[in-house]
Design a protein around this motif. Sequence first.
Motif, PDB file in Angstrom:
ATOM      1  N   UNK A 100      16.921   7.545  10.787  1.00 24.46           N
ATOM      2  CA  UNK A 100      15.739   7.871   9.971  1.00 24.46           C
ATOM      3  C   UNK A 100      14.533   7.088  10.453  1.00 24.46           C
ATOM      4  N   UNK A 101      14.700   5.787  10.700  1.00 28.54           N
ATOM      5  CA  UNK A 101      13.595   4.962  11.213  1.00 28.54           C
ATOM      6  C   UNK A 101      13.106   5.485  12.561  1.00 28.54           C
ATOM      7  N   UNK A 102      14.046   5.791  13.444  1.00 29.56           N
ATOM      8  CA  UNK A 102      13.666   6.287  14.764  1.00 29.56           C
ATOM      9  C   UNK A 102      12.966   7.638  14.661  1.00 29.56           C
ATOM     10  N   UNK A 103      13.459   8.502  13.778  1.00 31.88           N
ATOM     11  CA  UNK A 103      12.851   9.822  13.628  1.00 31.88           C
ATOM     12  C   UNK A 103      11.435   9.754  13.080  1.00 31.88           C
ATOM     13  N   UNK A 124       6.337   7.280   4.615  1.00 27.82           N
ATOM     14  CA  UNK A 124       7.302   8.325   4.964  1.00 27.82           C
ATOM     15  C   UNK A 124       8.723   7.863   4.699  1.00 27.82           C
ATOM     16  N   UNK A 125       9.030   6.626   5.028  1.00 31.19           N
ATOM     17  CA  UNK A 125      10.373   6.097   4.782  1.00 31.19           C
ATOM     18  C   UNK A 125      10.689   6.107   3.296  1.00 31.19           C
ATOM     19  N   UNK A 126       9.718   5.719   2.466  1.00 29.27           N
ATOM     20  CA  UNK A 126       9.961   5.684   1.017  1.00 29.27           C
ATOM     21  C   UNK A 126      10.195   7.072   0.438  1.00 29.27           C
ATOM     22  N   UNK A 127       9.783   8.096   1.140  1.00 29.43           N
ATOM     23  CA  UNK A 127      10.054   9.459   0.702  1.00 29.43           C
ATOM     24  C   UNK A 127      11.391   9.985   1.232  1.00 29.43           C
ATOM     25  N   UNK A 128      11.815   9.498   2.421  1.00 34.61           N
ATOM     26  CA  UNK A 128      12.916  10.154   3.140  1.00 34.61           C
ATOM     27  C   UNK A 128      14.234   9.414   3.110  1.00 34.61           C
ATOM     28  N   UNK A 154       0.825  -1.207   0.000  1.00 28.85           N
ATOM     29  CA  UNK A 154       0.000   0.000   0.000  1.00 28.85           C
ATOM     30  C   UNK A 154       0.856   1.252   0.000  1.00 28.85           C
ATOM     31  N   UNK A 155       1.951   1.253   0.746  1.00 32.46           N
ATOM     32  CA  UNK A 155       2.816   2.435   0.753  1.00 32.46           C
ATOM     33  C   UNK A 155       3.394   2.697  -0.632  1.00 32.46           C
ATOM     34  N   UNK A 156       3.772   1.640  -1.344  1.00 35.47           N
ATOM     35  CA  UNK A 156       4.264   1.809  -2.708  1.00 35.47           C
ATOM     36  C   UNK A 156       3.162   2.301  -3.639  1.00 35.47           C
ATOM     37  N   UNK A 157       1.944   1.803  -3.441  1.00 37.81           N
ATOM     38  CA  UNK A 157       0.817   2.240  -4.272  1.00 37.81           C
ATOM     39  C   UNK A 157       0.486   3.703  -4.021  1.00 37.81           C
ATOM     40  N   UNK A 158       0.545   4.134  -2.772  1.00 37.79           N
ATOM     41  CA  UNK A 158       0.221   5.523  -2.445  1.00 37.79           C
ATOM     42  C   UNK A 158       1.231   6.487  -3.055  1.00 37.79           C
ATOM     43  N   UNK A 159       2.490   6.097  -3.042  1.00 37.02           N
ATOM     44  CA  UNK A 159       3.500   6.937  -3.674  1.00 37.02           C
ATOM     45  C   UNK A 159       3.211   7.063  -5.170  1.00 37.02           C
ATOM     46  N   UNK A 160       2.874   5.953  -5.795  1.00 32.96           N
ATOM     47  CA  UNK A 160       2.592   5.957  -7.237  1.00 32.96           C
ATOM     48  C   UNK A 160       1.360   6.803  -7.544  1.00 32.96           C
ATOM     49  N   UNK A 161       0.311   6.661  -6.741  1.00 32.43           N
ATOM     50  CA  UNK A 161      -0.912   7.431  -6.975  1.00 32.43           C
ATOM     51  C   UNK A 161      -0.689   8.926  -6.785  1.00 32.43           C
ATOM     52  N   UNK A 162       0.303   9.272  -5.940  1.00 29.34           N
ATOM     53  CA  UNK A 162       0.628  10.685  -5.728  1.00 29.34           C
ATOM     54  C   UNK A 162       1.583  11.221  -6.789  1.00 29.34           C
ATOM     55  N   UNK A 163       1.953  10.372  -7.749  1.00 32.00           N
ATOM     56  CA  UNK A 163       2.877  10.795  -8.794  1.00 32.00           C
ATOM     57  C   UNK A 163       4.304  10.935  -8.312  1.00 32.00           C
TER      58      UNK A 163
END
Length: 450
Positions: free
Chosen positions: A370-373, A444-448, A119-128
């Motif tokens: 990054x994970x902790x943040x 968030x991780x996939x963005x950061x 789902x996280x990968x799908x949400x990134x894709x749907x957001x372009x």
Amino acid sequence: MSTSSAADPVALLQDLIRINTVNPPGNEIACVQYVVDRLSHRDDLDIKILGPTPDRASLIVRFPGRGIAPPLLLHGHSDVVPVTGQEWLHPPFDGKLVDGEIWGRGSTDMKGGLAMMLTSLARLHEAGERPPGDVVLAMVADEEHGSLAGARWLVREHPELFAGIRYAIGEEGGAGIELGGRRFHPIVVAEKRACWYRVTLRGPGGHASRLAPPGTPMEQLGRLLTALSGVRLPRHQGPAAYRMLTELSAELPPPLRDAVLAVRDDTDDRHPAGLPMAQALQIDSLLRNTVNPTVVRTSDKINVVPAEITVDLDGRILPGDHTREEFLSELHALIGPELSAELSMELLVEGLQVAQERIEEPEFGGFYETLAGITRKADPGAVPLPMMSPASTDAGFFAQLGIRCYGWLPMKVPAGSEYRTLLHSANERIPVEALEFGTDCLTALLREYR
């Protein structure tokens, strides 16, 4: 099957639960085909279906990134443990949504985690959007039965699929902890490895109407189970356990803080005192190799004194330089020389099988922070905690490729709740809120990540 949005983790998890992948036999190909169908609308993905046999397949999907960071691995297993002999309030393969909770085998271990990842990968894709680097999703087979047809096979037969990957996210292996009313989010940085043996006991058998002679397998069984009940192997505290106990103690009120520090600094190897039983056993398991007899097999005839009995032992070896030979030496010392001479032992599964296959010491650098943040930002009232897991996951195999592996699938659940204790048990379930929380953290991780 559901016709919901690809970015809906609830419906996705319900569908995954309804695909019965109890291992054995596994039949993970059914899950693979379902996920491939969900991804069929995208022409930018590199999709591979691989396995030692057609029905024991794993799915490897590469999602393209922006090329400003190394590839990231998300791995999870599609097989689940059996439900035989368990009494469920709701059918374990119906995926029912009841009072804000999704019920079913695998809801937390670990189809819930797979739903978060997809789902996280799908949400990134749907957001372009695209992640900083390629993301490799590995939905693997056979984790619940030694990974012989899953991660172990993939790493040995197709290491090229994971080239260039520096970091990986996988399951936490049930490593959560509850103490002092605080909510802790585990970030697993080290784990034990499985070392499973089958012990065979042989001796005189015969008709059960007569007095049994000395030295029967039943007599040996009694001595073996007595030797392995309520005892501990020698203590070996490593750096991961030391840091976990240090950071855990800093977040606890004085009575519990003192108890945790006493465990950390105990040179006399006493039983942990001042801690609730469940937490004391969990922490103590991180300071030593462990072994438990789990399966006994013999004749099913009441009027036969069996001439052979087998006992399966679930051993777990600490990470680092600890070896199978060390574990066996400790086990034989526990059993005693006389009984050890009477039995034979067959190695069934060892997580890592040769001396050079060791997971490196944990890394607490930028990726860990990054994970902790992300965790702190998502749940300011909780504490991210570096954890060592008493269980073993597929992380140990991917680590052999030089990948730094972390168990991190955050779930926001009330302190003292039972969700984390339901892995492999009846009534396994996950709150919708926890599923959404984990999906948001992974997104968030996939963005950061870098």
